[in-house]
Design a protein around this motif. Structure first.
Motif, mmCIF file in Angstrom:
data_model
loop_
_atom_site.group_PDB
_atom_site.id
_atom_site.type_symbol
_atom_site.label_atom_id
_atom_site.label_comp_id
_atom_site.label_asym_id
_atom_site.label_seq_id
_atom_site.Cartn_x
_atom_site.Cartn_y
_atom_site.Cartn_z
ATOM 1 N N PRO A 335 0.826 -1.215 0.000
ATOM 2 C CA PRO A 335 0.000 0.000 0.000
ATOM 3 C C PRO A 335 0.856 1.259 0.000
ATOM 4 O O PRO A 335 1.984 1.251 0.503
ATOM 5 C CB PRO A 335 -0.800 -0.126 1.299
ATOM 6 C CG PRO A 335 0.029 -1.002 2.175
ATOM 7 C CD PRO A 335 0.743 -1.950 1.266
ATOM 8 N N GLU A 336 0.321 2.333 -0.565
ATOM 9 C CA GLU A 336 1.023 3.614 -0.571
ATOM 10 C C GLU A 336 0.020 4.757 -0.545
ATOM 11 O O GLU A 336 -1.103 4.629 -1.018
ATOM 12 C CB GLU A 336 1.938 3.732 -1.791
ATOM 13 C CG GLU A 336 1.223 3.642 -3.130
ATOM 14 C CD GLU A 336 2.173 3.723 -4.311
ATOM 15 O OE1 GLU A 336 3.358 3.406 -4.143
ATOM 16 O OE2 GLU A 336 1.716 4.113 -5.402
ATOM 17 N N ILE A 337 0.454 5.879 0.040
ATOM 18 C CA ILE A 337 -0.410 7.052 0.153
ATOM 19 C C ILE A 337 -0.504 7.784 -1.182
ATOM 20 O O ILE A 337 0.516 8.060 -1.822
ATOM 21 C CB ILE A 337 0.132 8.027 1.221
ATOM 22 C CG1 ILE A 337 0.027 7.410 2.631
ATOM 23 C CG2 ILE A 337 -0.617 9.354 1.160
ATOM 24 C CD1 ILE A 337 -1.336 7.503 3.237
ATOM 25 N N HIS A 338 -1.723 8.083 -1.591
ATOM 26 C CA HIS A 338 -1.979 8.988 -2.704
ATOM 27 C C HIS A 338 -2.703 10.194 -2.127
ATOM 28 O O HIS A 338 -3.932 10.181 -1.958
ATOM 29 C CB HIS A 338 -2.802 8.312 -3.799
ATOM 30 C CG HIS A 338 -2.039 7.290 -4.579
ATOM 31 N ND1 HIS A 338 -2.570 6.607 -5.655
ATOM 32 C CD2 HIS A 338 -0.754 6.837 -4.464
ATOM 33 C CE1 HIS A 338 -1.660 5.779 -6.156
ATOM 34 N NE2 HIS A 338 -0.558 5.894 -5.443
ATOM 35 N N ALA A 339 -1.927 11.212 -1.761
ATOM 36 C CA ALA A 339 -2.476 12.359 -1.038
ATOM 37 C C ALA A 339 -3.115 13.353 -2.009
ATOM 38 O O ALA A 339 -2.525 13.709 -3.039
ATOM 39 C CB ALA A 339 -1.373 13.032 -0.241
ATOM 40 N N ARG A 340 -4.321 13.815 -1.644
ATOM 41 C CA ARG A 340 -5.056 14.769 -2.472
ATOM 42 C C ARG A 340 -5.710 15.819 -1.563
ATOM 43 O O ARG A 340 -5.210 16.089 -0.467
ATOM 44 C CB ARG A 340 -6.081 14.047 -3.333
ATOM 45 C CG ARG A 340 -5.464 12.981 -4.253
ATOM 46 C CD ARG A 340 -6.501 12.383 -5.203
ATOM 47 N NE ARG A 340 -5.903 11.347 -6.050
ATOM 48 C CZ ARG A 340 -5.984 10.038 -5.807
ATOM 49 N NH1 ARG A 340 -6.671 9.623 -4.753
ATOM 50 N NH2 ARG A 340 -5.423 9.170 -6.615
ATOM 51 N N ALA A 341 -6.817 16.365 -2.008
ATOM 52 C CA ALA A 341 -7.387 17.522 -1.308
ATOM 53 C C ALA A 341 -8.133 17.177 -0.024
ATOM 54 O O ALA A 341 -8.181 17.986 0.900
ATOM 55 C CB ALA A 341 -8.315 18.276 -2.256
#
Length: 346
Positions: A335-341
């Motif tokens: 798993p990995e972070i996909h950072a958005r708003a």
């Protein structure tokens, strides 16, 4: 002249046989048989030549007879609790892609998390001599619910929900890594001091594993835990929106919330009115990173588990259980972070 003879044979009702196709191409009958059974052991060029010659001669492969000989067919059952769930839909795409490439036909059955339906579906697949099964077990499944399919010898892979005592291959996400990633992002990146894990059924093993790791990481970072916002609930957007609205009526939300899924995050974002001038401040982080999350308004930050690739991995594990050659990895992506708003990242 040869074409005239073959057309005459067909006109007189002579059945074109597999050996006729083989002799016409100078190949063995075994090679033609491999092509007809969609075996990956045959080259693309040979496959194309055999299929073209079979069509020219009028040969029709008798799948029913082949099933009786081999005691199996080319049907694989994909047994799911909720086919409307977007995560399940993306997983099924990956499973079908891998199995379809080697000639299997995938049929999807919906259990709606009912044990009686799950039992009927699995018994039916055994009775129809299916080639294999991929299943997300119903929530209340126990080891004895899979004893029959284990005795049948039908290759079966469990997906996402682990069941203690079941000696079957299992493919799932790394729940510990997901929980830790969520805590690290909300606390270390956004400085959240009161957090919660929102959504998911209490019997679902992914919720149990993720929340345990998340809570341990939160405690280790010295942040507070909001128990009211961490109660389990159905993992749907509508259920999440309604629960969040009730909680908001009683007081402000935590600084940050890790949602059980992107679907849950959609409902929470609606309740918080994220993306509007009167939004309630709260960092929202989903899990799964569905394709539509980046298009949401505001875009939903998520811990990516790559459900399509997870489905591909599951398909490969099933092929290995069938004793077939397998290309590609059999370990789910980390798993990995996909950072958005939605969490405040831009």
């Amino acid at each position: 002249m040869q074409d005239d003879l073959e057309q005459g044979d067909r006109a007189r009702g002579r059945r074109v046989r597999m050996i006729d196709v083989a002799n016409s191409l100078g190949l063995s009958r075994a090679t033609v048989s491999l092509v007809m059974r969609n075996s990956p052991l045959v080259s693309a060029a040979t496959r194309s030549a055999v299929l073209a010659e079979a069509e020219r001669l009028g040969y029709i492969y008798n799948q029913a007879a082949a099933n009786l000989r081999t005691q199996r067919n080319d049907l694989v059952g994909l047994v799911m609790p909720d086919v409307m769930n977007p995560f399940v839909a993306e997983v099924s795409l990956g499973v079908q892609e891998v199995l379809g490439e080697v000639g299997f036909f995938v049929t999807i059955a919906n259990t709606v998390d009912r044990l009686d339906l799950q039992r009927q579906i699995l018994q039916s697949l055994v009775g129809h001599r299916a080639a294999g099964v991929v299943t997300i077990p119903a929530l209340t499944s126990a080891a004895d619910h899979f004893a029959g399919i284990r005795r049948s010898g039908l290759p079966t892979v469990l997906l996402l929900r682990h069941i203690d005592g079941v000696d079957l291959p299992f493919v799932g996400t790394d729940e510990v890594a997901i929980g830790r990633l969520g805590a690290e992002h909300l606390i270390a990146v956004h400085g959240c001091r009161r957090v919660a894990y929102f959504g998911g059924d209490p019997l679902a093993s992914p919720r149990v594993g993720r929340m345990r790791a998340f809570r341990e990481a939160v405690a280790g970072a010295g942040a507070g835990w909001d128990a009211a916002w961490s109660e389990p609930l159905e993992a749907t957007a509508d259920a999440a929106r309604r629960r969040a609205a009730d909680l908001l009526a009683a007081g402000p939300p935590p600084d940050g919330v890790l949602c059980h899924s992107d679907n849950v995050a959609y409902g929470l974002a609606k309740a918080l009115r994220l993306g509007t001038p009167d939004a309630t401040p709260c960092a929202v982080l989903g899990i799964d990173d569905l394709h539509q999350s980046a298009m949401w308004n505001p875009s939903i930050s998520s811990i990516a588990t790559d459900p399509v690739e997870l489905g591909r991995v599951c398909g490969r594990v099933l092929l290995a259980e069938m004793g077939m050659p397998v290309e590609g990895g059999r370990t789910p992506p980390p798993p990995e972070i996909h950072a958005r708003a939605s969490c405040g990242c831009h």
